[in-house]
Structure formats: C-alpha cells, structure tokens
Motif scaffolding. Structure first.
Motif, mmCIF file in Angstrom:
data_model
loop_
_atom_site.group_PDB
_atom_site.id
_atom_site.type_symbol
_atom_site.label_atom_id
_atom_site.label_comp_id
_atom_site.label_asym_id
_atom_site.label_seq_id
_atom_site.Cartn_x
_atom_site.Cartn_y
_atom_site.Cartn_z
ATOM 1 N N SER A 98 -2.602 -5.204 -4.381
ATOM 2 C CA SER A 98 -3.711 -3.593 -4.553
ATOM 3 C C SER A 98 -5.007 -3.932 -4.331
ATOM 4 N N GLY A 107 -3.729 1.665 3.586
ATOM 5 C CA GLY A 107 -3.933 2.689 2.604
ATOM 6 C C GLY A 107 -2.398 3.771 2.542
ATOM 7 N N PRO A 108 -2.238 4.760 2.136
ATOM 8 C CA PRO A 108 -0.885 5.238 1.524
ATOM 9 C C PRO A 108 -0.830 6.095 2.900
ATOM 10 N N LYS A 109 -1.295 6.266 3.864
ATOM 11 C CA LYS A 109 -1.549 7.033 5.120
ATOM 12 C C LYS A 109 -0.697 6.258 5.996
ATOM 13 N N ALA A 123 0.676 -1.188 0.239
ATOM 14 C CA ALA A 123 0.125 -0.191 0.548
ATOM 15 C C ALA A 123 0.940 1.509 -0.055
ATOM 16 N N LYS A 124 1.848 0.792 0.000
ATOM 17 C CA LYS A 124 2.606 2.467 -0.117
ATOM 18 C C LYS A 124 3.066 3.304 1.155
ATOM 19 N N SER A 125 2.325 2.735 2.026
ATOM 20 C CA SER A 125 2.290 4.064 3.256
ATOM 21 C C SER A 125 3.118 4.266 4.313
#
Length: 365
Positions: free
Chosen positions: A334, A288-290, A58-60
């Motif tokens: 994803s 998620g990203p965050k 998720a590239k969190s």
C-alpha cells in the motif's frame, strides 16, 4: 497520449482478420482484394498485469488500462503510389498513424488466394516498401521544388533545408532506403517531421502463420526476420485465424489452448506490447480507492510533463511527484506501507519518470 498504429500489407494477408481479433470490432473480412476501403478503427487495451495487481492492492472500484488505436488500412498493391487499387487514398491513411504494423503472409493455403499467385514474404515486403518509398520520393521532390525557388533569395535557413532535402532524396531514391534510416541533426528534425514521410514511421512486422507454426515459426518467418534485422525493425509471429478463435474463449480456456500449442502468450498480447514499445513508450500508474489507471508517456519524460498527461493544471502547478516503484508497492502492499518503509520518494521537476512508477502528483494552481 494516444498511440495510433496502421495495419498494412498486401490484400488477403490476414490484416482484417487480425484487426477483428485485436479489437473484436467485427470489421468485414473476405477472400478478395479491397474488401477494406475506409480504415476501420479499434481501440485496444495494453495488457499489463501490474495494473491488475494495483487494482487489487488499492481496492480500486475501476481499472483503466493504457490503450492503442489500430487502423485497418486496405491492402496495397504494386502501383499504389501511382493510384493503382485506390492507392493514393490508402497511402494517405498511413500518413496519419504513428507506427506501421506490416502484416506479411507466412502460411500456405490453396483456399486463400494470393494477389501475386504465390507466397513469397521477401517479394511481398518489397512491393509494400517500394510503394511507400515512391510516394515519399514524390513528396520530397515537391518540397525541393518549393524550397529551391524560395532559397534563391539567399536565406541561409532555406538553403540548409534544401541541402537536407537533397540529402534525404539521395538516400530514399538512389539507395531505396526508408527515411527512418537517415541520421538527422537536431536542427533538421522539424524539417523531417513536416514532410510526414511514410517511411519515416517505425515498423513492426507481423508474420502471419498457420496455427501449427505459432510456436516454432517456419521458413517464411525466417525470411521476415532476416529482412527486419537488416532494417532494424521488429517481428512478432501471430496466427490471425488462431487469434480469432481465442477471443471467443474465456480466460481459462484460452490459457489451456495456448498451453497445448506450447505458446506462453497470445500473439495479440505480444503484438500490442511490441507496438506499445515501438515508439519508446512507458507506463506510469496512479492508484487509489476510486481508480487504478495506466498512463502512457515517452521514455525520458520529466515529472511535470507526465503530470500534464493527466491534466494541464497538474503540470502548471507542479510541486512534487510522490513516487513508488511498482516492485516496492507490490512488496509492501500500500501507499501508507511504502511511506513507512521509506520507499516513497518525493521527486522534483527534473525527475525522469520510470516505467512502472506509481505516482501521486502534488500541485497548486
């Protein structure tokens, strides 16, 4: 939800050393009884490689693991239920936790004194268990006295509670069996909970061995396992001294050290995971990203109640839970890919959340 585990045992069995390694909190540890008086508290992350993988996919920016609170409770001694060795104070600390980690000395070391003069796991376990039982007997007898007086008015519910307490007392007092062994009917569960009995809590034995016995255990560990099997309890073999060394190493050094000992994971990791499972807890994730985050719930929790762990508004306005099994998320890479592949499911209010579910809750308030 916050899981709280109390670390108990006789003095000088390695409780505080183990706690220090768990939390790296620097709790005082010394070679004499009653070094720990007020319980030290450490918050420990639950190791879960799935969360690390979700963060990657998720590239969190942030990763938030599930946690357990460990309480380092001072060593109990024979007579603790009568107040020996500040026993009443220490026993009250046990009453506040969800589960008990019972550390048992399973190593010989003439430089570390034993409160009873010799290493004997069966005797040591019996001392602790007896003191907990004696305190519970006192608690149940007080409840019987109170409810018995109230039941003289003829209230059926009070009479039923009295009969339950007398049945419980007979098992704990006459058979010297822990309260968790009692078969409880649904209508009796609240009476048992309200007693806050020490022996109603689930127990995990931590067999504390020397470094050389980490892989194969020893005859002391065999004794602990026999007792645990009879009780329906779990056992994890740890070396508190070894774990204290491991926390000083980086990840690669730790891996090589464990390989040299023919051990696939640290005792601490296994202890934390076993403690987490002891109460029937599972993990679901949000990603998620965050942030990628692990959330703790009890097995069998429905989707709206799982949403409520995040925020009460999520439960109150629950619409659906958009759910992906971790194995599917890991395979397709994803949320968008999961939707395309048809492995993202829309679950309703009756859905029981599964361990490893990655969920996006839809709600409206």
């Amino acid at each position: 939800m916050s899981l709280r585990c109390g670390i108990v045992g006789l003095p000088n069995v390695g409780k505080s050393t183990l706690f220090n390694a768990l939390s790296q909190a620097g709790a005082e540890s010394a070679n004499y009884p009653f070094c720990t008086i007020d319980p030290n508290v450490g918050i420990v992350s639950v190791p879960d490689p799935r969360l690390d993988r979700l963060t990657e996919l998720a590239k969190s920016v942030n990763t938030v693991p599930a946690t357990i609170e460990f309480f380092d409770i001072a060593g109990l001694v024979e007579g603790a239920s009568r107040g020996e060795g500040l026993g009443n104070q220490f026993l009250s600390h046990i009453r506040e936790v969800d589960a008990v980690i019972h550390v048992v000395r399973c190593f010989d070391d003439e430089n570390v004194v034993h409160v009873s003069g010799s290493v004997d796991p069966a005797r040591d376990i019996e001392v602790i268990n007896t003191e907990l039982l004696l305190k519970d007997i006192e608690t149940i007898e007080k409840r019987i006295d109170r409810v018995g007086r109230q039941a003289k008015g003829g209230d059926k519910k009070l009479k039923d509670e009295l009969a339950f307490c007398e049945r419980l007392l007979a098992m704990v007092s006459d058979q010297m069996l822990p309260a968790r062994r009692l078969e409880v009917r649904p209508e009796e569960a609240e009476w048992l909970r309200s007693l806050s009995l020490l022996t109603s809590k689930p127990v995990l034995y931590a067999a504390n061995v020397s470094e050389t016995d980490m892989a194969a255990g020893n005859e002391y560990v065999d004794v602990v396992k026999q007792i645990a099997d009879a009780e329906g309890a779990g056992v994890v073999v740890v070396s508190a001294e070894l774990e204290a060394q491991l926390v000083e190493l980086d990840e690669e050094e730790r891996r090589l050290f464990l390989e040299d000992l023919n051990v696939d994971s640290s005792g601490l990791d296994r202890l934390v995971r076993a403690a987490y499972a002891l109460l029937g807890l599972i993990t679901f994730f949000t990603a998620g990203p965050k942030e990628s985050r692990a959330w703790t719930i009890r097995r069998g929790t429905h989707a709206p109640q799982a949403a409520g762990v995040i925020h009460s508004d999520f439960e109150r306005g629950f619409i659906r839970a958009e759910t992906i099994a971790f194995s599917d998320y890991d395979r397709v890479g994803s949320e968008a890919a999961a939707r395309e592949a048809g492995v993202l499911r829309a679950e309703g209010k009756q859905y029981e959340v599964k361990d490893g579910d990655v969920i996006l809750f839809r709600f409206n308030v």
